[in-house]
Motif scaffolding. Sequence first.
Motif, PDB file in Angstrom:
ATOM      1  N   ASN A   1       9.520  89.247  73.537  1.00  0.00           N
ATOM      2  CA  ASN A   1       9.417  90.588  73.574  1.00  0.00           C
ATOM      3  C   ASN A   1      10.311  90.987  72.184  1.00  0.00           C
ATOM      4  OD1 ASN A   1       9.613  93.407  73.650  1.00  0.00           O
ATOM      5  ND2 ASN A   1      11.155  93.266  75.647  1.00  0.00           N
TER       6      ASN A   1
ATOM      7  N   ASN B   1      -1.771 100.756  69.009  1.00  0.00           N
ATOM      8  CA  ASN B   1      -2.875  99.932  68.822  1.00  0.00           C
ATOM      9  C   ASN B   1      -3.171  99.039  70.016  1.00  0.00           C
ATOM     10  OD1 ASN B   1      -4.759  97.874  67.943  1.00  0.00           O
ATOM     11  ND2 ASN B   1      -3.113  97.264  66.359  1.00  0.00           N
ATOM     12  N   GLY B   2      -3.827  99.649  70.818  1.00  0.00           N
ATOM     13  CA  GLY B   2      -4.064  98.886  72.286  1.00  0.00           C
ATOM     14  C   GLY B   2      -4.201  99.734  73.331  1.00  0.00           C
ATOM     15  N   ASN B   3      -4.263  98.952  74.465  1.00  0.00           N
ATOM     16  CA  ASN B   3      -4.678  99.706  75.708  1.00  0.00           C
ATOM     17  C   ASN B   3      -3.407 100.409  76.427  1.00  0.00           C
ATOM     18  OD1 ASN B   3      -7.146  99.053  76.529  1.00  0.00           O
ATOM     19  ND2 ASN B   3      -6.469  96.911  76.913  1.00  0.00           N
ATOM     20  N   VAL B   4      -2.412 100.157  75.770  1.00  0.00           N
ATOM     21  CA  VAL B   4      -1.145 100.742  76.275  1.00  0.00           C
ATOM     22  C   VAL B   4      -1.454 102.192  76.064  1.00  0.00           C
ATOM     23  CG1 VAL B   4       1.195 100.910  75.805  1.00  0.00           C
ATOM     24  CG2 VAL B   4      -0.071  98.666  75.442  1.00  0.00           C
ATOM     25  N   THR B   5      -0.572 102.869  77.087  1.00  0.00           N
ATOM     26  CA  THR B   5      -0.772 104.410  76.824  1.00  0.00           C
ATOM     27  C   THR B   5      -0.145 104.647  75.425  1.00  0.00           C
ATOM     28  OG1 THR B   5       1.001 104.057  78.492  1.00  0.00           O
ATOM     29  CG2 THR B   5      -0.368 105.996  78.379  1.00  0.00           C
TER      30      THR B   5
ATOM     31  N   ASP C   1       3.412  97.458  67.690  1.00  0.00           N
ATOM     32  CA  ASP C   1       1.918  97.264  68.034  1.00  0.00           C
ATOM     33  C   ASP C   1       1.105  97.442  69.022  1.00  0.00           C
ATOM     34  OD1 ASP C   1      -0.423  96.081  66.814  1.00  0.00           O
ATOM     35  OD2 ASP C   1      -0.292  94.539  67.978  1.00  0.00           O
ATOM     36  N   PHE C   2       1.916  97.126  70.386  1.00  0.00           N
ATOM     37  CA  PHE C   2       1.173  97.662  71.518  1.00  0.00           C
ATOM     38  C   PHE C   2       1.261  99.153  71.837  1.00  0.00           C
ATOM     39  CE2 PHE C   2       2.442  93.447  74.108  1.00  0.00           C
ATOM     40  CZ  PHE C   2       1.590  92.795  73.159  1.00  0.00           C
TER      41      PHE C   2
ATOM     42  N   TYR D   1       3.209  86.935  66.842  1.00  0.00           N
ATOM     43  CA  TYR D   1       2.089  87.420  67.556  1.00  0.00           C
ATOM     44  C   TYR D   1       1.031  86.297  67.771  1.00  0.00           C
ATOM     45  CZ  TYR D   1      -1.725  90.355  69.664  1.00  0.00           C
ATOM     46  OH  TYR D   1      -2.403  90.712  70.599  1.00  0.00           O
TER      47      TYR D   1
ATOM     48  N   ALA E   1       2.710  83.490  70.260  1.00  0.00           N
ATOM     49  CA  ALA E   1       3.064  83.738  71.629  1.00  0.00           C
ATOM     50  C   ALA E   1       2.755  85.281  72.166  1.00  0.00           C
ATOM     51  CB  ALA E   1       4.498  83.575  71.721  1.00  0.00           C
ATOM     52  N   GLN E   2       1.799  86.034  71.211  1.00  0.00           N
ATOM     53  CA  GLN E   2       1.444  87.334  71.693  1.00  0.00           C
ATOM     54  C   GLN E   2       2.505  88.103  72.265  1.00  0.00           C
ATOM     55  OE1 GLN E   2      -2.101  86.677  74.260  1.00  0.00           O
ATOM     56  NE2 GLN E   2      -1.863  84.687  73.520  1.00  0.00           N
ATOM     57  N   GLY E   3       2.597  88.610  73.498  1.00  0.00           N
ATOM     58  CA  GLY E   3       3.578  89.622  73.705  1.00  0.00           C
ATOM     59  C   GLY E   3       4.769  88.636  74.694  1.00  0.00           C
ATOM     60  N   ASN E   4       4.526  87.561  74.546  1.00  0.00           N
ATOM     61  CA  ASN E   4       5.417  86.300  75.507  1.00  0.00           C
ATOM     62  C   ASN E   4       6.948  86.586  75.045  1.00  0.00           C
ATOM     63  OD1 ASN E   4       5.938  84.556  77.325  1.00  0.00           O
ATOM     64  ND2 ASN E   4       6.111  82.960  75.767  1.00  0.00           N
TER      65      ASN E   4
END
Lengths: 400, 319
Positions: free
Chosen positions: B265, B276-280, B272-273, B257, B260-263
């Motif tokens: 997959n 904990n995050g903006n994802v629905t 994590d997405f 992470y 490359a963060q989400g680069n």
Amino acid sequence: MRPGRSQEQLLFNDLFGQQSRRHFLRRAGVAGLSASALAAMLEACGSSSTGSSATTANVNMAGPIKLDTLIANAKKEGQLQAVGIPPEWADYKDILAGYTSHYGLPISYKAEAEYSSAQELEVFKNSKTRPHGDIGDVGFKFGPLAVQQGLVAPYKHAYWDDIDASLKDPDGYWCTEYYGAQAFVINTDLVKKPPTSFAELLSGNYKNMVGIDGDPRQANDAFLAVFAAALAHGGSLDNIQPGIDYFAQLKKSGNFTVARSSIANISTGEVAIAVMWDYLGLGFRDQLAGKPHLEVIIPSDGSIAGPYVSVINKTAPHPFAARLWIEYIFSDEGQLFYLKGYAHPARYQKLVAAGKVPPDLAAKLPPAEQYANVRFPSLAQLNAASTLVNNNWGPQVLGS
Amino acid sequence: MLSQALDEEEGRAQPGMAGEKRREQPLARRSAWRLAGLLAWSILVPFLLFCLLFELLPVVITIQGSLTNGGTGGLSLAGYQRLLAQASNLRAFQNSVALSLVTALIGGLLGAVAAYGLASLRQGWLRNLLISFCSIAANFAGVPLAFAFVATLGVTGFVTVALRSWLHLDLYALGFSIYQFWGLVLVYVYFQLPLMILVTLPAFTGLRPEWREAAINLGASPAGYWWRVALPILFPSLVAGTMLLFANSFGAFATAYALAQGNINLVPILIDFLVNGNVTVDFGLGDALAVGMMGLLLAVVALYTTMLRRASRWQGQGR
């Protein structure tokens, strides 16, 4: 409301203005009379007590409350519990210190300073069984969410009418204190001709230079960078797809780097052009002090604002101290502290119009006219956009 | 009183020699031993509690979460349905397995060779130095490691810039990127390789010179000795080590992470997405993905323990 009593209260207020009244109360305190004992005395002159603390009996907790009433009651409560107020963020350091020095109230904020918006709401939720935590500062999306979950108390502060209607809850449950705008944070040591628009980023030769602050499916900052690009690329507040297309194109051109625009990556030049919050970039600029030189520009063809809103815990153990905090952060002094931390205070236009922004502070910010294009999406627009980004960012931009 | 009663009961339950012997022991000593046994148990209690609270309970809650419907709280397989419905979820598993397998094989192969070299090193001080380095490198991961690699091989990394300015060799123009799959492989191998050395070194030092001598006396060539004697003995340890590397990188999250963060997959990043995050926010799907990971790892670990059992049998004979 008992007419007899309120008249006495008025008389009392007339006799002792704000200053002398506080003075009197302090003296009364020395004489062994607390404010509540004093109130009880007054109460005794009127009709029988209702059981609730007499000073709060005729106070409308939804605001606005007179400052002296707030101060007197907050002093009785003795402290403020702040959740999600990091001292290093938006100059909260000075705001925390200012509140304590003005009102003599200690603030406990250290343990929960770094909480995310979701964690702050979690604290308020747990507060129902054991009251804890008075105020919070949450991302724009979390204001309505907190209302929906019944976690916050309404309060309209004295400056309520200065705030734009789209930035506050009509019933007073939350209100924007400051916002950031999406900007280009440019390393001018590496980039000789700083781009001023999203269109330039696409066309220019910026190989592996353009980065964002995280993954837009997770980080709000990165998500709004995509939203800002959408406005520049033929989209609108209702249509973020062009923003996704924009970054797909940027990646194809080789200009996009997936390295995160953290301060580490910016300082080494790994990310030479970061699309991120203006206040973070301006903070980095000061922190790095010319190693490298950074310039912050609001893109001319589209920028999105990200407001932060203040909330009061519904089951706050110190309701008056909480409301006093709200009054303080919306006062001129509190708002100018936000500006000192490079966050745009919600009453910015009013402060500028009244000539209250110090010129040396204004000189450190991007020129005000660059902010003319900044747009505020509504909650529904944010939700629709984030759904689209969640579904399309992986396959369309990263190809995963 | 109670212990005495228990004692007699046990005495009756265990007829024959053992029971009679026990009965000859004076009571005081017997109860002292009993006390010592209780003490041993009570020392174990905190650890058992720890396992229960921080290992077993989360597993149970995750499995439960993956099988409940977030809205109604009833039993449902919706989480797994959503997992299978989106191709990107399955691709995340594919990527995670590919990354773990590639880094486990590269790290395992190079690590085994290095471990053999270390084991046959004569200079004790050098060996200890290298082992110390391995211990550090094997535990060097997460954000600092990611940043160290970015500073070395990133777009403006030291090595990248040096190659560009001295040899006019532009790594990124040639298609290399520290932020892509092979870049991540490189970073992972950095901690996989020393870990392999650490876990297989005992097996290599356990190769007894007598076996080699015996093989040579019986007319084996060096290749014959390796193929027929050493490798069969080492094989379980090597496979077990490689399995451990697989598990080690399969669950690794922070390094990938930070780099490359989400680069790229990967399943842990996807989880994590989701939580904990903006994802629905979708805990059901997150739990289902976690259970999928657990299932995969459980299979690997089961294989690992059987291998370990075989390995220890060999080493037992060697002694």
